[in-house]
Scaffold this active site. Structure first.
Site, PDB file in Angstrom:
ATOM      1  N   LYS A 197      -0.975  16.702  42.143  1.00 42.51           N
ATOM      2  CA  LYS A 197       0.152  16.517  41.233  1.00 42.51           C
ATOM      3  C   LYS A 197      -0.044  17.440  40.032  1.00 42.51           C
ATOM      4  O   LYS A 197      -0.822  17.167  39.129  1.00 42.51           O
ATOM      5  CB  LYS A 197       0.263  15.063  40.760  1.00 42.51           C
ATOM      6  CG  LYS A 197       1.631  14.764  40.242  1.00 42.51           C
ATOM      7  CD  LYS A 197       1.710  14.090  38.891  1.00 42.51           C
ATOM      8  CE  LYS A 197       1.057  14.672  37.724  1.00 42.51           C
ATOM      9  NZ  LYS A 197       1.757  15.783  37.081  1.00 42.51           N
ATOM     10  N   ALA A 199       0.959  19.667  36.537  1.00 41.27           N
ATOM     11  CA  ALA A 199       1.649  19.306  35.294  1.00 41.27           C
ATOM     12  C   ALA A 199       3.127  19.672  35.387  1.00 41.27           C
ATOM     13  O   ALA A 199       3.490  20.679  35.998  1.00 41.27           O
ATOM     14  CB  ALA A 199       1.007  20.025  34.108  1.00 41.27           C
ATOM     15  N   GLU A 273     -12.223  15.720  33.772  1.00 42.24           N
ATOM     16  CA  GLU A 273     -12.430  16.848  32.853  1.00 42.24           C
ATOM     17  C   GLU A 273     -11.435  16.661  31.725  1.00 42.24           C
ATOM     18  O   GLU A 273     -10.240  16.920  31.898  1.00 42.24           O
ATOM     19  CB  GLU A 273     -12.182  18.180  33.587  1.00 42.24           C
ATOM     20  CG  GLU A 273     -13.159  18.470  34.708  1.00 42.24           C
ATOM     21  CD  GLU A 273     -14.544  18.856  34.199  1.00 42.24           C
ATOM     22  OE1 GLU A 273     -14.712  19.068  32.986  1.00 42.24           O
ATOM     23  OE2 GLU A 273     -15.460  18.927  35.036  1.00 42.24           O
ATOM     24  N   CYS A 307      -9.369  23.587  26.570  1.00 43.26           N
ATOM     25  CA  CYS A 307     -10.280  22.492  26.237  1.00 43.26           C
ATOM     26  C   CYS A 307     -11.565  23.040  25.633  1.00 43.26           C
ATOM     27  O   CYS A 307     -12.248  22.366  24.885  1.00 43.26           O
ATOM     28  CB  CYS A 307     -10.590  21.691  27.491  1.00 43.26           C
ATOM     29  SG  CYS A 307     -11.156  22.743  28.833  1.00 43.26           S
ATOM     30  N   GLU A 404      -7.895  17.742  18.822  1.00 43.25           N
ATOM     31  CA  GLU A 404      -7.745  19.049  19.460  1.00 43.25           C
ATOM     32  C   GLU A 404      -6.568  19.774  18.820  1.00 43.25           C
ATOM     33  O   GLU A 404      -5.466  19.224  18.769  1.00 43.25           O
ATOM     34  CB  GLU A 404      -7.434  18.871  20.950  1.00 43.25           C
ATOM     35  CG  GLU A 404      -8.616  18.568  21.803  1.00 43.25           C
ATOM     36  CD  GLU A 404      -8.259  18.678  23.294  1.00 43.25           C
ATOM     37  OE1 GLU A 404      -7.464  17.839  23.765  1.00 43.25           O
ATOM     38  OE2 GLU A 404      -8.773  19.578  23.964  1.00 43.25           O
TER      39      GLU A 404
HETATM   40  P1  NAD Z   1      -2.155  15.586  29.753  1.00 49.93           P
HETATM   41  O1  NAD Z   1      -3.254  14.598  29.771  1.00 49.93           O
HETATM   42  O2  NAD Z   1      -0.938  15.276  28.970  1.00 49.93           O
HETATM   43  O3  NAD Z   1      -1.656  15.886  31.229  1.00 49.93           O
HETATM   44  C1  NAD Z   1      -2.551  16.238  32.238  1.00 49.93           C
HETATM   45  C2  NAD Z   1      -1.969  15.819  33.560  1.00 49.93           C
HETATM   46  O4  NAD Z   1      -1.827  14.409  33.568  1.00 49.93           O
HETATM   47  C3  NAD Z   1      -0.586  16.394  33.850  1.00 49.93           C
HETATM   48  O5  NAD Z   1      -0.485  16.670  35.216  1.00 49.93           O
HETATM   49  C4  NAD Z   1       0.325  15.251  33.488  1.00 49.93           C
HETATM   50  O6  NAD Z   1       1.538  15.270  34.191  1.00 49.93           O
HETATM   51  C5  NAD Z   1      -0.504  14.078  33.923  1.00 49.93           C
HETATM   52  N1  NAD Z   1      -0.155  12.838  33.258  1.00 49.93           N
HETATM   53  C6  NAD Z   1       0.337  12.659  32.009  1.00 49.93           C
HETATM   54  N2  NAD Z   1       0.556  11.355  31.788  1.00 49.93           N
HETATM   55  C7  NAD Z   1       0.214  10.693  32.922  1.00 49.93           C
HETATM   56  C8  NAD Z   1       0.220   9.333  33.315  1.00 49.93           C
HETATM   57  N3  NAD Z   1       0.641   8.375  32.497  1.00 49.93           N
HETATM   58  N4  NAD Z   1      -0.208   9.012  34.544  1.00 49.93           N
HETATM   59  C9  NAD Z   1      -0.630   9.977  35.382  1.00 49.93           C
HETATM   60  N5  NAD Z   1      -0.661  11.285  35.081  1.00 49.93           N
HETATM   61  C10 NAD Z   1      -0.248  11.634  33.855  1.00 49.93           C
HETATM   62  O7  NAD Z   1      -2.823  16.956  29.308  1.00 49.93           O
HETATM   63  P2  NAD Z   1      -2.127  18.374  29.175  1.00 49.93           P
HETATM   64  O8  NAD Z   1      -1.363  18.373  27.903  1.00 49.93           O
HETATM   65  O9  NAD Z   1      -1.432  18.767  30.425  1.00 49.93           O
HETATM   66  O10 NAD Z   1      -3.403  19.310  29.088  1.00 49.93           O
HETATM   67  C11 NAD Z   1      -4.106  19.483  27.918  1.00 49.93           C
HETATM   68  C12 NAD Z   1      -5.320  18.601  27.891  1.00 49.93           C
HETATM   69  O11 NAD Z   1      -6.134  18.890  29.023  1.00 49.93           O
HETATM   70  C13 NAD Z   1      -6.188  18.856  26.691  1.00 49.93           C
HETATM   71  O12 NAD Z   1      -6.659  17.641  26.188  1.00 49.93           O
HETATM   72  C14 NAD Z   1      -7.328  19.694  27.265  1.00 49.93           C
HETATM   73  O13 NAD Z   1      -8.500  19.645  26.510  1.00 49.93           O
HETATM   74  C15 NAD Z   1      -7.480  19.114  28.611  1.00 49.93           C
HETATM   75  N6  NAD Z   1      -8.144  20.040  29.511  1.00 49.93           N
HETATM   76  C16 NAD Z   1      -9.442  19.795  29.868  1.00 49.93           C
HETATM   77  C17 NAD Z   1     -10.120  20.679  30.695  1.00 49.93           C
HETATM   78  C18 NAD Z   1     -11.538  20.410  31.097  1.00 49.93           C
HETATM   79  O14 NAD Z   1     -11.987  21.017  32.063  1.00 49.93           O
HETATM   80  N7  NAD Z   1     -12.275  19.536  30.423  1.00 49.93           N
HETATM   81  C19 NAD Z   1      -9.474  21.824  31.167  1.00 49.93           C
HETATM   82  C20 NAD Z   1      -8.155  22.055  30.792  1.00 49.93           C
HETATM   83  C21 NAD Z   1      -7.510  21.144  29.964  1.00 49.93           C
END
Ligand code: NAD
Length: 501
Positions: A197, A199, A273, A307, A404
């Site tokens: 799934k 983003a 992650e 991240c 962040e």
């Molecule tokens: P997000 O948590 O908003 O979304 C991530 C994913 O989760 C997306 O696919 C989104 O559709 C899904 N999601 C959102 N709400 C959900 C729910 N209620 N139930 C199930 N799935 C849901 O994060 P983002 O804005 O897409 O990405 C940025 C974040 O990701 C930052 O916090 C960043 O640090 C982190 N990130 C971490 C790494 C790592 O390897 N540690 C790498 C890249 C990004």
């Protein structure tokens, strides 16, 4: 000093023929059991260009029923896939690696259009993403086991590693290709089927990647993809269903916590992650040229939307002013604009919410006494641009030091002693990566040992590498991706007890 970045295009952009072709090549449907399908309810949702706010195209908008169909496909495909010779799985990954590399230009363009990062960075991400497939193609044929004698000599232990089973993979928008391959690569290598799934902001890269894997010969049902504008409605039923055996999530800590709770229901294996709040430490004895160069990479890679982005610059007082001056000079010279324009380094942020958060964090720091050396004001317009910004004298306790930033803002504070720097660096719920610049060997090792982080950039501004174990401690996550251990996350250990022969 004020920002000297050029004014970017924030309004209409007529798509070029190459852009239209790249969009037209993406199947905008769900991929279930080897077939491209519309969402069962027929819904679609728009994909936006963050540089202009315009709709690029629409893709299928999955609901709960589609998600469960995808999980059924993964579940049904698991036994045959698990029995596939590792060499076959390896060869599929190797072919997909090559297709990604061959199609870099087209895929990079697609990524820039939906995510905003400059073309050169998008091409670098395709190379990085492809490398996960090459790496795990090599790992697929090296899954080992063991045969040992029990301490009392009365029995033997046979240990083997088997695929975990169907996995739910959830990926973020900021590295839309690499965050997919970093999960799909080891899952394929290990013999797991999956539902991906992606983003909602960046479904196109995931769909293009799926098409490539199908071309590379991935059997039907091994990878299923559900794009949706309603992630909560789609992911939760799969986690609570009982047929999925693992969740691998990359995204924010906030959503990660929620999904961990949902995954607990059926006691799923999890790899998480999550977010970061990376400190970037510069000591008086550092090579300042290298520190500024590393700071540019650690801060500006992905427009700060990483991240691993340096979130807090902690600089020893003796070099703090000089470091800030040099960094501000470099940041002020960066060109801002749509990522397809030549020489652009600062593309748009992903959406208005992302831009508004950066605006709020900067305003809070300035209200607390921080100085703006360059940048500091968002651009108006449907395109969501925020200029490269440097703040000094950021007060302890400012929101920008705790949350962040996810944008091109370098927040600098000065420190006096090593102990003070380490205490400040570790004063966060996160623990993904820390950067340290010093020329003192003993200090390097001492500080690296004392920092609470899963990764340390020692005189180096970029740590990500498919051959290295990537991941965080504390609330930055659980598990590691990439490296030799990356495949372990998709394998179960089974032990067979045997009497001594
Ligand atoms: P997000 O948590 O908003 O979304 C991530 C994913 O989760 C997306 O696919 C989104 O559709 C899904 N999601 C959102 N709400 C959900 C729910 N209620 N139930 C199930 N799935 C849901 O994060 P983002 O804005 O897409 O990405 C940025 C974040 O990701 C930052 O916090 C960043 O640090 C982190 N990130 C971490 C790494 C790592 O390897 N540690 C790498 C890249 C990004």
């Amino acid at each position: 000093m004020t920002g000297s970045t050029t004014t970017p295009q924030t309004t209409a952009h007529a798509l070029t023929e190459r852009e239209r072709e790249a969009l037209a090549a993406v199947p905008g449907e769900l991929f279930i059991a080897g077939r491209w399908l519309p969402a069962a309810g027929g819904a679609r949702f728009p994909v936006l260009d963050p540089a202009t706010g315009e709709v690029l195209c629409e893709v299928a908008d999955a609901d709960r029923d589609d998600a469960l169909d995808a999980l059924t496909a993964a579940h049904e495909a698991q036994p045959a896939w698990q029995a596939t010779p590792p060499r076959e799985r390896s060869e599929i990954l190797r072919r997909a690696y090559q297709l990604l590399v061959d199609r870099t230009d087209e895929l990079a363009l697609l990524m820039t259009m939906e995510m905003g990062k400059p073309l050169a960075e998008a091409a670098a991400e395709i190379a990085y993403a492809a490398e996960f497939f090459r790496w795990f193609a090599e790992e697929a044929v090296r899954i080992d086991g063991g045969y040992t004698t029990a301490p009392d000599g009365a029995s033997r232990f046979l240990v083997l590693h088997q695929p975990v089973g169907p996995c739910v993979l959830v990926t973020p928008w900021n590295f839309p290709m690499a965050m997919g391959t970093r999960k799909i690569g080891p899952a394929i290598a290990a013999g797991c089927t999956m539902v991906l799934k992606p983003a909602e902001q960046t479904p196109l890269c995931a769909l293009a990647l799926t098409d490539i894997l199908a071309q590379a010969g991935l059997p039907d049902g091994v990878l299923n993809v559900v794009t949706t504008s309603r992630p909560g409605e789609v992911v939760e039923p799969m986690l609570r269903d009982g047929r999925a055996r693992k969740l691998s999530f990359t995204g924010s800590t906030q959503v990660g916590r929620l999904l961990l709770a949902q995954a607990a229901d059926k006691v799923l294996r999890t790899s998480m992650e999550l977010g970061g709040n990376a400190p970037f430490l510069v000591f008086d004895d550092a090579d300042l040229d290298a520190a500024v160069e590393g700071a540019m990479a650690a801060k500006m890679r992905n427009i700060g939307e990483a991240c691993t982005a340096a979130n807090r610059f902690l600089v020893q007082r003796g070099v703090a002013d000089e470091f800030a001056r040099r960094l501000a000079e470099r940041m002020a010279a960066l060109k801002m604009g749509r990522g397809t324009e030549p020489d652009v380094v600062v593309g748009p942020l992903i959406d208005a919410a992302g831009r508004d958060k950066v605006t709020e964090l900067v305003a809070d720091a300035v209200a607390g006494g921080a100085n703006v050396l360059t940048g500091g004001t968002a651009l108006d317009g449907p395109g969501t641009f925020y200029p490269a910004t440097v703040l000094t004298g950021v007060p302890a306790g400012a929101r920008i030091g705790r949350e962040e930033i996810f944008g091109p803002v370098a927040a600098i504070s000065a420190f006096d002693t090593e102990d003070e720097a380490i205490a400040a660096a570790n004063d966060t719920e996160y623990g993904l990566v820390s950067y340290v610049y010093t020329r003192d060997l003993a200090r390097s090792l001492r500080v690296a040992e004392r920092l609470d982080a899963g990764m340390i950039g020692l005189n180096k501004g970029v740590v990500s590498n498919p051959a290295a174990p990537f991941g965080g401690v504390k609330q930055s996550g659980l598990g590691r991706e990439g490296g030799r251990v990356g495949i372990d996350e998709f394998l179960e250990t089974k032990y067979v007890a045997i009497p001594a022969p």
